[in-house]
Design an enzyme around this catalytic site. Structure first.
Site, mmCIF file in Angstrom:
data_model
loop_
_atom_site.group_PDB
_atom_site.id
_atom_site.type_symbol
_atom_site.label_atom_id
_atom_site.label_comp_id
_atom_site.label_asym_id
_atom_site.label_seq_id
_atom_site.Cartn_x
_atom_site.Cartn_y
_atom_site.Cartn_z
ATOM 1 C CE1 TYR A 152 -3.163 -3.033 0.989
ATOM 2 C CE2 TYR A 152 -4.543 -1.108 1.320
ATOM 3 C CZ TYR A 152 -4.412 -2.464 1.150
ATOM 4 O OH TYR A 152 -5.532 -3.264 1.143
ATOM 5 C CE LYS A 203 3.862 -17.795 -1.244
ATOM 6 N NZ LYS A 203 3.343 -19.144 -0.979
ATOM 7 C CG ASP A 236 0.815 -20.355 0.936
ATOM 8 O OD1 ASP A 236 1.558 -20.028 1.874
ATOM 9 O OD2 ASP A 236 1.184 -21.070 -0.012
ATOM 10 C CG ASP A 260 -7.085 -5.919 3.014
ATOM 11 O OD1 ASP A 260 -8.034 -5.606 3.772
ATOM 12 O OD2 ASP A 260 -7.183 -5.939 1.772
ATOM 13 C CG ASP A 264 -12.168 -8.987 4.612
ATOM 14 O OD1 ASP A 264 -11.910 -8.058 5.400
ATOM 15 O OD2 ASP A 264 -12.863 -8.837 3.586
HETATM 16 C C1 IPM Z 1 -9.747 -2.660 5.124
HETATM 17 C C2 IPM Z 1 -10.360 -2.393 3.805
HETATM 18 C C3 IPM Z 1 -9.593 -1.354 3.031
HETATM 19 C C4 IPM Z 1 -8.180 -1.828 2.855
HETATM 20 C C5 IPM Z 1 -10.259 -1.086 1.719
HETATM 21 C C6 IPM Z 1 -11.574 -0.355 1.916
HETATM 22 C C7 IPM Z 1 -9.397 -0.405 0.723
HETATM 23 O O1 IPM Z 1 -10.470 -3.576 3.092
HETATM 24 O O2 IPM Z 1 -9.594 -1.725 5.908
HETATM 25 O O3 IPM Z 1 -9.419 -3.805 5.397
HETATM 26 O O4 IPM Z 1 -7.886 -2.698 2.053
HETATM 27 O O5 IPM Z 1 -7.301 -1.315 3.532
HETATM 28 MG MG MG Z 2 -9.938 -5.273 4.172
#
Ligand code: IPM
Ligand code: MG
Length: 355
Positions: A152, A203, A236, A260, A264
Site C-alpha cells: 500500500y 511469503k 497461504d 488485509d 477478512d
Molecule cells: C480494510 C479495507 C480497506 C483496505 C479497503 C476499503 C481499501 O479492506 O480496511 O481492510 O484494504 O485497507
Molecule cells: Mg480489508
C-alpha cells in the site's frame, strides 16, 4: 442520515475531569449510521461517569462532499484534525467515485499522513454469535497489520496508456525502520496477552527480498523478547491453520496486504464482518489514531437502519483503551457481550434488530 457539519457538541458538562476531544467522520454508506450509534454509546458512557467526557467535532468528509467540492478533505483539514485526541471513522466508498480514489482521498490520506503504521484487528467469537467453524470458540486473535508501507506504499505507475504495450507496476516497499517498528509493536502486544504467542506471517519462499527482510528483522528482535513464543508461517499456509487449528494462534503480524486478506477471513470465521473492529494507531502519539469498524460502506443496506453497529461499538472499546479509559472500555465490552448473548442481532447475524 445526514450529519451536521463540523459542529461542536460537548457531552456531560457537569463535573468533567477528563474530556477527550474526538473528531467524528461518518463518511459514506452506512458509515454515518453506525458512527451516530457509536456517539449514543459515548453519551451513555459519559452520563454514567461524571468524570468522563467527550467533546465531539463532526466532519462531513465524504464522497458526497468530494463530488460537490472536488475534495474529500478541505484545505487545512488535516492540520485541524491533528489536534484531536482520536478520530472515530465510519467508512468510505461510493458508486460515484472509483474506489481507489475514495480510499486515497480520505481514509489513506489520514492513515498515511498521521503515520498510523500499526493497524490492530482483534477477532473473537462474541457470545450468541455463531462461527462457521466448530472450533470457533477457540478464536482469540489479534492481527497486527503493517499499515504504512508494503503493497500500500503507493509506489508504481502506468505507462503506454491505452496502447497494447500498456504497463502497470505496483511496487511493495519495505524499509528496515518500517518493518522493525511493526514487529516491535507486535512483540509488545503479544507480551501483554495470556498466551504470549506471536506468529510471523510472510511469503519469503517466493518473495525473496522484502519478505526475507521481514523474517530477518523479526528474528533479530525475537532475542529481545524471550518471554514471547514465536513461530513463522507462510501466508497461504496460515489460512489453513486459522481454519483447522484456531487455538494455536494468538497474535499474528503481517504485511499490509496479507493482513488485509487475513483479517477478512478472521472476521468471517468469527461470525460476521459486521462486528469486527480496528484501530489505526500511531503508537508514539505524535498524531491522533483513527478507529473504525472494518466492514466498509455497505451501500446495499445504507439508509435502511439495519447496519450492525457492533463493529463500531467494539471499535470504541479500542478507542477508549487507547485513551487510557480502561474501566469504561471494559464496561462497554461487557455491554456488547450482553447484547450479543441475548441474540439482539441485526440481519447480517440472522436477526431482525435495527441499528
Ligand atoms: C480494510 C479495507 C480497506 C483496505 C479497503 C476499503 C481499501 O479492506 O480496511 O481492510 O484494504 O485497507
Ligand atoms: Mg480489508
Amino acid at each position: 442520515m445526514s450529519i451536521p457539519k463540523a459542529s461542536d457538541k460537548t457531552l456531560d458538562r457537569s463535573g468533567v475531569r477528563r474530556e477527550h476531544r474526538l473528531a467524528v467522520i461518518g463518511g459514506d454508506g452506512i458509515g454515518p449510521e453506525v458512527v451516530e450509534a457509536g456517539v449514543e454509546v459515548l453519551e451513555a458512557l459519559s452520563r454514567a461517569r461524571p468524570a468522563l467526557g467527550f467533546a465531539l467535532t463532526r466532519y462531513d468528509w465524504s464522497s458526497e462532499r468530494r463530488l460537490r467540492t472536488g475534495r474529500y478533505i478541505p484545505e487545512g483539514g488535516l492540520a485541524e484534525l491533528k489536534s484531536f485526541d482520536a478520530i472515530l471513522f465510519g467508512a468510505v466508498g461510493s458508486r460515484e467515485v472509483p474506489d481507489h480514489e475514495s480510499l486515497w482521498g480520505l481514509r489513506l490520506a489520514i492513515v498515511q499522513s498521521f503515520d498510523q503504521y500499526a493497524n490492530v484487528r482483534p477477532a473473537r467469537v462474541l457470545p450468541g454469535v455463531e462461527s462457521p467453524l466448530s472450533a470457533g470458540a477457540a478464536i482469540d486473535w489479534v492481527i497486527v497489520r503493517e499499515n504504512a508501507e508494503g503493497e500500500y506504499a503507493g509506489h508504481g505507475g502506468r505507462a503506454h496508456r491505452g496502447l497494447p504495450i500498456e504497463v502497470g507496476t505496483e511496487t511493495a516497499v519495505f524499509t528496515r525502520a518500517g518493518v522493525e517498528r511493526i514487529h516491535r509493536f507486535a512483540f509488545e502486544l503479544a507480551r501483554q496477552r495470556p498466551k504470549k504467542r506471536l506468529t510471523l506471517v510472510t511469503k519469503s519462499n517466493a518473495l525473496r527480498f522484502g519478505m526475507v527482510l521481514w523474517d530477518e528483522v523479526f528474528h533479530e528482535l525475537a532475542a529481545q523478547y524471550p518471554d514471547v513464543r514465536t513461530d513463522r508461517e507462510l501466508v497461504d499456509a496460515v489460512t489453513a491453520r486459522m481454519v483447522k487449528r484456531p487455538e494455536s494462534l494468538d497474535v499474528l503480524v503481517a504485511t499490509n496486504l496479507h493482513a488485509d486478506i487475513l483479517s477478512d477471513l478472521a472476521a468471517a470465521l468469527s461470525g460476521s464482518l459486521g462486528v469486527a473492529p480496528t484501530a489505526n494507531l500511531n503508537p508514539e502519539r505524535a498524531f491522533p489514531s483513527l478507529f473504525e469498524p472494518i466492514h466498509g460502506s455497505a451501500l446495499d443496506i445504507a439508509g435502511q437502519g439495519i447496519a450492525n453497529p457492533i463493529g463500531t461499538f467494539w471499535t470504541l472499546v479500542l478507542l477508549l483503551e487507547h485513551l487510557g479509559e480502561t474501566e469504561a472500555a471494559a464496561a462497554l465490552m461487557r455491554a456488547i457481550e450482553r447484547v450479543t448473548e441475548a441474540r439482539v442481532h441485526t440481519p447480517d447475524l440472522g436477526g431482525t434488530a435495527t441499528t
